[in-house]
Design an enzyme around this catalytic site. Structure first.
Site, PDB file in Angstrom:
ATOM      1  N   GLY A  14     -23.213 -39.425 -27.420  1.00  0.00           N
ATOM      2  CA  GLY A  14     -22.569 -38.275 -26.772  1.00  0.00           C
ATOM      3  C   GLY A  14     -23.517 -37.086 -26.743  1.00  0.00           C
ATOM      4  CE  LYS A  79     -18.781 -46.713 -21.327  1.00  0.00           C
ATOM      5  NZ  LYS A  79     -18.709 -46.082 -20.044  1.00  0.00           N
ATOM      6  CG  ASP A 121     -23.188 -42.409 -36.436  1.00  0.00           C
ATOM      7  OD1 ASP A 121     -22.971 -41.678 -35.444  1.00  0.00           O
ATOM      8  OD2 ASP A 121     -22.407 -43.313 -36.776  1.00  0.00           O
ATOM      9  CB  THR A 143     -23.333 -35.427 -34.143  1.00  0.00           C
ATOM     10  OG1 THR A 143     -21.902 -35.383 -34.128  1.00  0.00           O
ATOM     11  CG2 THR A 143     -23.780 -35.362 -35.587  1.00  0.00           C
ATOM     12  CG  ASP A 145     -18.513 -35.622 -34.562  1.00  0.00           C
ATOM     13  OD1 ASP A 145     -17.945 -34.799 -33.826  1.00  0.00           O
ATOM     14  OD2 ASP A 145     -18.622 -36.835 -34.269  1.00  0.00           O
ATOM     15  N   GLY A 188     -14.442 -34.282 -33.998  1.00  0.00           N
ATOM     16  CA  GLY A 188     -15.070 -34.453 -35.311  1.00  0.00           C
ATOM     17  C   GLY A 188     -15.047 -35.880 -35.834  1.00  0.00           C
ATOM     18  NE  ARG A 189     -16.108 -41.418 -33.943  1.00  0.00           N
ATOM     19  CZ  ARG A 189     -15.348 -41.906 -32.960  1.00  0.00           C
ATOM     20  NH1 ARG A 189     -15.355 -41.340 -31.777  1.00  0.00           N
ATOM     21  NH2 ARG A 189     -14.619 -42.965 -33.161  1.00  0.00           N
ATOM     22  CD  GLU A 240     -12.041 -36.551 -32.300  1.00  0.00           C
ATOM     23  OE1 GLU A 240     -11.660 -36.486 -31.113  1.00  0.00           O
ATOM     24  OE2 GLU A 240     -13.224 -36.830 -32.619  1.00  0.00           O
ATOM     25  CG  HIS A 290     -15.331 -34.322 -23.746  1.00  0.00           C
ATOM     26  ND1 HIS A 290     -14.103 -34.947 -23.749  1.00  0.00           N
ATOM     27  CD2 HIS A 290     -16.224 -35.225 -24.197  1.00  0.00           C
ATOM     28  CE1 HIS A 290     -14.259 -36.186 -24.179  1.00  0.00           C
ATOM     29  NE2 HIS A 290     -15.537 -36.380 -24.459  1.00  0.00           N
TER      30      HIS A 290
HETATM   31  O1  F6P Z   1     -19.333 -37.690 -31.826  1.00  0.00           O
HETATM   32  C1  F6P Z   1     -19.139 -36.598 -31.000  1.00  0.00           C
HETATM   33  C2  F6P Z   1     -17.800 -36.665 -30.316  1.00  0.00           C
HETATM   34  O2  F6P Z   1     -17.653 -35.524 -29.491  1.00  0.00           O
HETATM   35  C3  F6P Z   1     -16.606 -36.835 -31.256  1.00  0.00           C
HETATM   36  O3  F6P Z   1     -16.249 -35.630 -31.880  1.00  0.00           O
HETATM   37  C4  F6P Z   1     -15.583 -37.403 -30.311  1.00  0.00           C
HETATM   38  O4  F6P Z   1     -14.607 -38.180 -30.979  1.00  0.00           O
HETATM   39  C5  F6P Z   1     -16.415 -38.287 -29.431  1.00  0.00           C
HETATM   40  O5  F6P Z   1     -17.733 -37.821 -29.489  1.00  0.00           O
HETATM   41  C6  F6P Z   1     -15.956 -38.333 -27.986  1.00  0.00           C
HETATM   42  O6  F6P Z   1     -16.724 -39.256 -27.332  1.00  0.00           O
HETATM   43  P1  F6P Z   1     -16.714 -39.446 -25.746  1.00  0.00           P
HETATM   44  O7  F6P Z   1     -17.601 -38.383 -25.173  1.00  0.00           O
HETATM   45  O8  F6P Z   1     -17.238 -40.803 -25.565  1.00  0.00           O
HETATM   46  O9  F6P Z   1     -15.301 -39.269 -25.276  1.00  0.00           O
END
Ligand code: F6P
Length: 366
Positions: A14, A79, A121, A143, A145, A188-189, A240, A290
């Site tokens: 991301g 991906k 990571d 990140t 996060d 923040g996962r 989240e 986002h």
């Molecule tokens: O790891 C960064 C992050 O923004 C997380 O906080 C979030 O869960 C995830 O990526 C969202 O990913 P995507 O952009 O694939 O929706």
């Protein structure tokens, strides 16, 4: 004339504010050494895999002033993991295959002497796998996060917290006007850093994070204590990945080949749970999403990203591969890629931030 050395830079996973500042800094530092040329691979390693390749020369003109811009001029994807790459099959199905050996061969045959992989990571694990296959690679952590334990902070995090805090401040004034409970969901996962920092900076009454599962009845008690004669307001920040004591988080299955399952929507779940547990106040939910990853990086993130970019090129120059740059005790240093991915950095329940937040009257529902 001496043959120029070639460096390849890419951004994976991301995006986050500060990626462009790393790219610019590494290029600027490389330009000081007259014998290096820098290229970027478009969309992580996909630029190397695609036929024809999608590689761009990172000239002064291409990188000038990009440190103030969010996103990444090199594009990115979550991906394109070469250790588990989604390959379309003639029958329309997708088969996951390991393309690391092929990738290392390709990068070498394209004449690259070194690679800087900027990512979270997942990207650092990919760097490690490629390093083990003989690639001269240096990692740069990113990140929003802030969940990598090998560095005290990742760039992007400060910007995300600032965006979340600005949004929180806006919700406070409307919560107050309408006597409402406002729930703001942040990213923040599995780590509650963004939520916790935002709750402290914004002055939330309730902060819910994955590391501290919550008891819904304690939340209702807190909310009710804020309403006198039906009047009052409450601002909640929820990460989240937060979950109730006896429940699980909402998650939707990720797309094929995607790094992670997608999270999102706990604000709506919490709203339902509060109502079911007897909360009578009006509740509104905001899922920031986002927006937290967009726009210009804060000054702090520009500085951190720039220091990481310069350091990454210096590791390349020294031939110090298989390492990731890191911030440790206010020093820009580096760790092995193995150390870089060993542990997640999550909020400690008994740590100083949680303690201070509790001291401020913020409740976690534990
Ligand atoms: O790891 C960064 C992050 O923004 C997380 O906080 C979030 O869960 C995830 O990526 C969202 O990913 P995507 O952009 O694939 O929706």
């Amino acid at each position: 004339m001496e043959k120029k050395k070639k460096l390849l830079i890419l951004t994976g996973g991301g995006d986050c504010p500060g990626l462009n500042a790393v790219i610019r800094a590494a290029c600027k530092r490389a330009r000081k050494e007259k014998n290096w040329e820098v290229y970027g691979s478009i969309e992580a390693f996909n630029g190397v895999f695609s036929e024809p390749t999608e590689l761009v020369k990172l000239t002064r003109k291409r990188t000038a002033g990009i440190h103030v811009r969010g996103g990444t001029i090199l594009k990115t994807t979550n991906k394109g993991n070469p250790t588990n790459f989604p390959m379309p099959q003639p029958d329309g199905s997708i088969k996951m295959i390991d393309r690391t050996e092929e990738l290392v061969k390709r990068i070498k045959s394209l004449g690259f002497d070194a690679v800087i992989n900027i990512g979270g990571d997942g990207s650092q694990r990919i760097s490690e796998a490629l390093y083990k296959k003989g690639l001269s690679v240096v990692g740069v952590p990113k990140t929003i996060d802030n969940d990598l334990s090998a560095t005290d902070m990742t760039f992007g995090f400060q910007t995300a917290v600032q965006i979340a805090t600005d949004s929180f401040d806006k919700l406070v004034t409307t919560a107050e006007s309408h006597d409402r409970v406002m729930i703001m969901e942040v990213m923040g996962r599995d780590a509650g850093w963004i939520a916790l920092h935002t709750a402290i900076a914004g002055g939330a009454e309730i902060c819910l994070i994955p590391e501290i599962p919550y008891d819904i009845n304690k939340l209702v008690k807190k909310i009710n204590s804020r309403y006198v004669n039906g009047q009052g307001f409450v601002n909640i920040v929820i990460a989240e990945g937060a979950k109730p004591k006896d429940g699980t988080i909402t998650s939707s299955v990720g797309e094929k080949g995607s790094e992670h399952v997608r999270l999102g929507g706990v604000a709506y779940q919490l709203s339902q749970q509060l109502k079911k547990a007897g909360c009578t106040a009006e509740i509104r939910e905001t899922v920031l999403g986002h927006v937290q990853r967009g726009g210009s990086p804060t000054a702090f993130d520009r500085v951190l990203a720039s220091l990481f970019g310069v350091k990454a090129f210096e590791l390349v120059l020294e031939g110090n591969f298989g390492r990731m740059v890191a911030l440790k005790n206010n020093q820009i240093t580096s760790v092995t890629l193995e150390e870089a991915t060993r542990e997640y950095n999550i909020v400690s329940k008994g740590g100083p931030l949680v303690k201070a937040a509790k001291g401020l009257g913020i409740i976690f529902g534990d």
